[in-house]
Design a protein around this motif. Structure first.
Motif, PDB file in Angstrom:
ATOM      1  N   UNK A  58       0.502  -1.156  -0.730  1.00 42.01           N
ATOM      2  CA  UNK A  58       0.160  -0.350   0.014  1.00 42.01           C
ATOM      3  C   UNK A  58       0.985   1.856  -0.156  1.00 42.01           C
ATOM      4  N   UNK A  59       1.706   0.804   1.119  1.00 34.33           N
ATOM      5  CA  UNK A  59       2.883   2.585   0.723  1.00 34.33           C
ATOM      6  C   UNK A  59       4.133   2.221   1.139  1.00 34.33           C
ATOM      7  N   UNK A  60       4.377   2.087  -0.725  1.00 36.36           N
ATOM      8  CA  UNK A  60       6.065   1.729  -1.396  1.00 36.36           C
ATOM      9  C   UNK A  60       7.264   1.816  -0.534  1.00 36.36           C
ATOM     10  N   UNK A  61       7.030   3.669  -0.214  1.00 30.60           N
ATOM     11  CA  UNK A  61       7.616   4.615   0.153  1.00 30.60           C
ATOM     12  C   UNK A  61       8.468   3.939   1.949  1.00 30.60           C
ATOM     13  N   UNK A  62       6.528   3.627   2.503  1.00 33.95           N
ATOM     14  CA  UNK A  62       7.038   3.136   4.028  1.00 33.95           C
ATOM     15  C   UNK A  62       7.678   1.729   4.377  1.00 33.95           C
ATOM     16  N   UNK A  63       7.768   0.670   3.588  1.00 36.32           N
ATOM     17  CA  UNK A  63       7.497  -0.276   3.095  1.00 36.32           C
ATOM     18  C   UNK A  63       9.589  -0.453   2.900  1.00 36.32           C
ATOM     19  N   UNK A  64       9.601   0.997   2.234  1.00 36.07           N
ATOM     20  CA  UNK A  64      11.485   0.585   1.677  1.00 36.07           C
ATOM     21  C   UNK A  64      12.329   0.806   2.641  1.00 36.07           C
ATOM     22  N   UNK A  65      10.955   1.971   3.346  1.00 33.45           N
ATOM     23  CA  UNK A  65      12.265   2.296   4.779  1.00 33.45           C
ATOM     24  C   UNK A  65      12.841   1.271   5.845  1.00 33.45           C
ATOM     25  N   UNK A  66      11.538   0.582   6.045  1.00 29.73           N
ATOM     26  CA  UNK A  66      11.030  -0.878   6.865  1.00 29.73           C
ATOM     27  C   UNK A  66      12.463  -1.499   7.272  1.00 29.73           C
TER      28      UNK A  66
END
Length: 82
Positions: A58-66
């Motif tokens: 749903x949120x690619x930027x948040x996933x990448x940060x995680x």
């Protein structure tokens, strides 16, 4: 680099750094690992994503940060395969 035998439809390439690349011949999708087995597991995941069978994010930027990946998605938006 030396190419070795692999399951039908997949080729293994032993890279100079010791890792093994597994490439699906029909699609061209490739992944790597420290062993042939690991490269095949990674290739299976990559093929699921390639075919749209993976989990949606749903949120690619948040996933990448995680995942600890420092990437900024530019104004053009996400890659075309999404």
């Amino acid at each position: 680099m030396a190419t070795v035998s692999a399951p039908d439809g997949v080729e293994f390439v032993e890279e100079d750094d010791g890792r093994v690349t597994a490439r699906h011949l029909e699609s061209g999708v490739a992944s790597f690992g420290d062993t042939e087995a690991e490269a095949l597991r990674q290739l299976a995941d990559a093929l699921e994503s390639h075919r749209g069978e993976g989990d949606s994010i749903d949120d690619p930027e948040a996933y990448l940060r995680e995942q600890g990946i420092d990437v900024e998605i530019g104004e053009a938006g996400p890659p075309p395969w999404e």
